[in-house]
Design an enzyme around this catalytic site. Structure first.
Site, PDB file in Angstrom:
ATOM      1  N   LYS A   1       0.812  -1.221   0.000  1.00 31.04           N
ATOM      2  CA  LYS A   1       0.000   0.000   0.000  1.00 31.04           C
ATOM      3  C   LYS A   1       0.844   1.270   0.000  1.00 31.04           C
ATOM      4  CE  LYS A   1      -4.360  -2.007   1.230  1.00 31.04           C
ATOM      5  NZ  LYS A   1      -5.337  -2.385   2.231  1.00 31.04           N
TER       6      LYS A   1
ATOM      7  N   ARG B   1      -3.394 -10.302   4.654  1.00 32.26           N
ATOM      8  CA  ARG B   1      -3.799 -10.273   3.246  1.00 32.26           C
ATOM      9  C   ARG B   1      -2.620  -9.736   2.439  1.00 32.26           C
ATOM     10  NH1 ARG B   1      -6.043  -6.903  -0.438  1.00 32.26           N
ATOM     11  NH2 ARG B   1      -7.681  -7.752  -1.778  1.00 32.26           N
TER      12      ARG B   1
HETATM   13  N1  HH2 Z   1      -7.415  -4.030   0.779  1.00 32.45           N
HETATM   14  C1  HH2 Z   1      -7.749  -4.007  -0.521  1.00 32.45           C
HETATM   15  C2  HH2 Z   1      -8.846  -4.761  -0.987  1.00 32.45           C
HETATM   16  N2  HH2 Z   1      -9.573  -5.528  -0.133  1.00 32.45           N
HETATM   17  N3  HH2 Z   1      -9.985  -6.337   2.039  1.00 32.45           N
HETATM   18  C3  HH2 Z   1      -9.678  -6.357   3.340  1.00 32.45           C
HETATM   19  N4  HH2 Z   1     -10.391  -7.098   4.197  1.00 32.45           N
HETATM   20  N5  HH2 Z   1      -8.620  -5.624   3.856  1.00 32.45           N
HETATM   21  C4  HH2 Z   1      -7.844  -4.839   3.053  1.00 32.45           C
HETATM   22  O1  HH2 Z   1      -6.919  -4.161   3.572  1.00 32.45           O
HETATM   23  C5  HH2 Z   1      -8.144  -4.794   1.648  1.00 32.45           C
HETATM   24  C6  HH2 Z   1      -9.248  -5.569   1.165  1.00 32.45           C
HETATM   25  C7  HH2 Z   1      -6.956  -3.182  -1.472  1.00 32.45           C
HETATM   26  O2  HH2 Z   1      -5.883  -3.876  -2.022  1.00 32.45           O
HETATM   27  P1  HH2 Z   1      -5.902  -4.620  -3.450  1.00 32.45           P
HETATM   28  O3  HH2 Z   1      -6.936  -5.686  -3.499  1.00 32.45           O
HETATM   29  O4  HH2 Z   1      -4.538  -5.096  -3.726  1.00 32.45           O
HETATM   30  O5  HH2 Z   1      -6.224  -3.477  -4.494  1.00 32.45           O
HETATM   31  P2  HH2 Z   1      -7.526  -3.030  -5.278  1.00 32.45           P
HETATM   32  O6  HH2 Z   1      -8.567  -2.638  -4.291  1.00 32.45           O
HETATM   33  O7  HH2 Z   1      -7.034  -1.879  -6.111  1.00 32.45           O
HETATM   34  O8  HH2 Z   1      -7.991  -4.198  -6.119  1.00 32.45           O
END
Ligand code: HH2
Length: 287
Positions: A230, A265
Site C-alpha cells: 500500500k 492479506r
Molecule cells: N485491501 C484491498 C482490498 N480488499 N480487504 C480487506 N479485508 N482488507 C484490506 O486491507 C483490503 C481488502 C486493497 O488492495 P488490493 O486488493 O490489492 O487493491 P484493489 O482494491 O485496487 O484491487
C-alpha cells in the site's frame, strides 16, 4: 462483547481451523485496474495458476476480488463483477478442490454467486453496510465474514480523511458492526475484524492503527490486516512501484503479528510466510 482477557485468534472454515499460527490470505484481483496487479489476472486460467502458486507458497486462503477499491476508483456493474469472479473460483477449485476461497465484495448477489461456486468466506470492505441483503446472506450461509472499517467510499475516501482519535473510532465502529451482525444471526465465531489500512486513512492514521493494534485485538475476534504494497509503505520507503514494496510490507506484517493479528492479506506470499514463520518461532521459542 467477548471475554477481553482471551482474544480469539482462530477461525473455523469447514473442518479446518485457521490460526493461531499466522494465516496468509493471497490476493487475487480479477480486475483491469487494481493498484498493484490490475490486468494481470483477468483470464481465469492465469488467475487459477496465480492462485495455485500462492497456495504452494503457503497461502491458506485465496481472496478473489472483481472490483478495485483503490482510492478514486468507480464501482463496476454487479453483473460484470460476477462474470469476473465466478469462472476464476471454479477454475481454482478445479485445480485445488480443497482450496479455501474468500470473495472480496460488498454485494450480496456477487457473494451469493461466489459462495455457490465454492467460496467459503465473505470479505466485505463495507462491514455489511453497502448492501442490505448481505447480512442475511452471511447469517444464512454460516460462513466466516471479514468486517472492515472504511471512512467514506473508495471514490472519495482519501480526500482529507479526519478523525479525533482514529484508533478509538475504528474500534467503536468495528464493535458496533459486530454487534449488528450478531443481532442479525451471524455467529460471533464467524466474525473477523479488519481496521482497513488505507481506506479513508492518511499514512499517520495507518501507522497509529498498526502501533495500537492490540486495542482491536482486545475486542476478542481474529484480526485481519491488509498492508500489502500500500501507498503508505511507498511513502516511508520511497519505493514508487507498488510491486516492489515487499520489504516494507513484510515489516508491517511482522509488527502486526506481534501485536496480535492472525490473518495477513498479501500479494507476496512467500516473503511474508517466511518472515512470519520466524516471528512465530521467536514468540513460541520452537520451530
Ligand atoms: N485491501 C484491498 C482490498 N480488499 N480487504 C480487506 N479485508 N482488507 C484490506 O486491507 C483490503 C481488502 C486493497 O488492495 P488490493 O486488493 O490489492 O487493491 P484493489 O482494491 O485496487 O484491487
Amino acid at each position: 462483547m467477548r471475554n477481553k482477557a482471551e482474544p480469539r485468534n482462530t477461525i473455523g472454515v469447514g473442518d479446518r481451523t485457521l490460526g493461531p499460527d499466522p494465516a496468509l490470505v493471497g490476493v487475487l484481483n480479477v480486475t483491469p485496474n487494481s493498484f498493484s496487479d490490475g490486468g494481470d489476472f483477468l483470464d481465469p486460467e492465469k488467475a487459477a495458476s496465480r492462485a495455485t502458486s500462492m497456495l504452494d507458497e503457503g497461502a491458506q486462503i485465496i481472496d478473489v476480488g472483481g472490483e478495485s477499491t483503490r482510492p478514486g476508483s468507480d464501482p463496476v456493474p454487479p453483473e460484470e463483477e460476477v462474470r469476473r469472479v465466478v469462472p476464476v473460483i471454479r477454475a481454482i477449485l478445479a485445480e485445488r478442490p480443497s482450496a479455501v476461497i474468500s470473495i472480496d465484495t460488498y454485494r450480496a448477489a456477487t457473494a451469493g454467486a461466489a459462495l455457490e461456486a465454492g467460496a467459503r468466506i465473505v470479505n466485505d470492505v463495507t462491514a455489511l453496510r453497502a448492501d442490505p441483503s448481505m447480512i442475511e446472506l452471511v447469517a444464512n450461509t454460516h460462513c466466516p465474514v471479514v468486517l472492515m472499517h472504511m471512512l467514506g467510499e473508495p471514490k472519495t475516501m482519501q480526500r482529507g480523511p479526519r478523525y479525533d482519535d482514529v484508533v478509538r473510532e475504528v474500534r467503536d465502529f468495528l464493535l458496533r458492526r459486530t454487534e449488528h451482525a450478531v443481532a442479525a444471526g451471524i455467529e460471533p465465531e464467524n466474525v473477523i475484524l479488519d481496521p482497513g489500512i488505507g481506506f479513508g486513512k492518511t499514512a499517520e492514521h495507518n501507522l497509529l492503527l498498526l502501533r495500537r493494534l492490540e486495542v482491536l485485538v482486545a475486542l476478542g475476534f481474529p484480526v485481519l490486516i491488509g498492508t500489502s504494497r500500500k501507498r503508505f509503505i511507498g511513502g516511508i520507503t520511497g519505493v514508487e512501484e507498488a510491486k516492489d514494496r515487499v520489504f516494507g510490507t513484510v515489516a508491517a506484517n511482522v509488527i502486526a503479528y506481534e501485536r496480535g493479528a492472525t490473518l495477513f492479506r498479501v500479494h507476496d506470499v512467500r516473503a511474508n510466510r517466511e518472515a512470519l514463520a520466524v516471528a512465530q518461532a521467536v514468540r513460541s521459542g520452537a520451530r
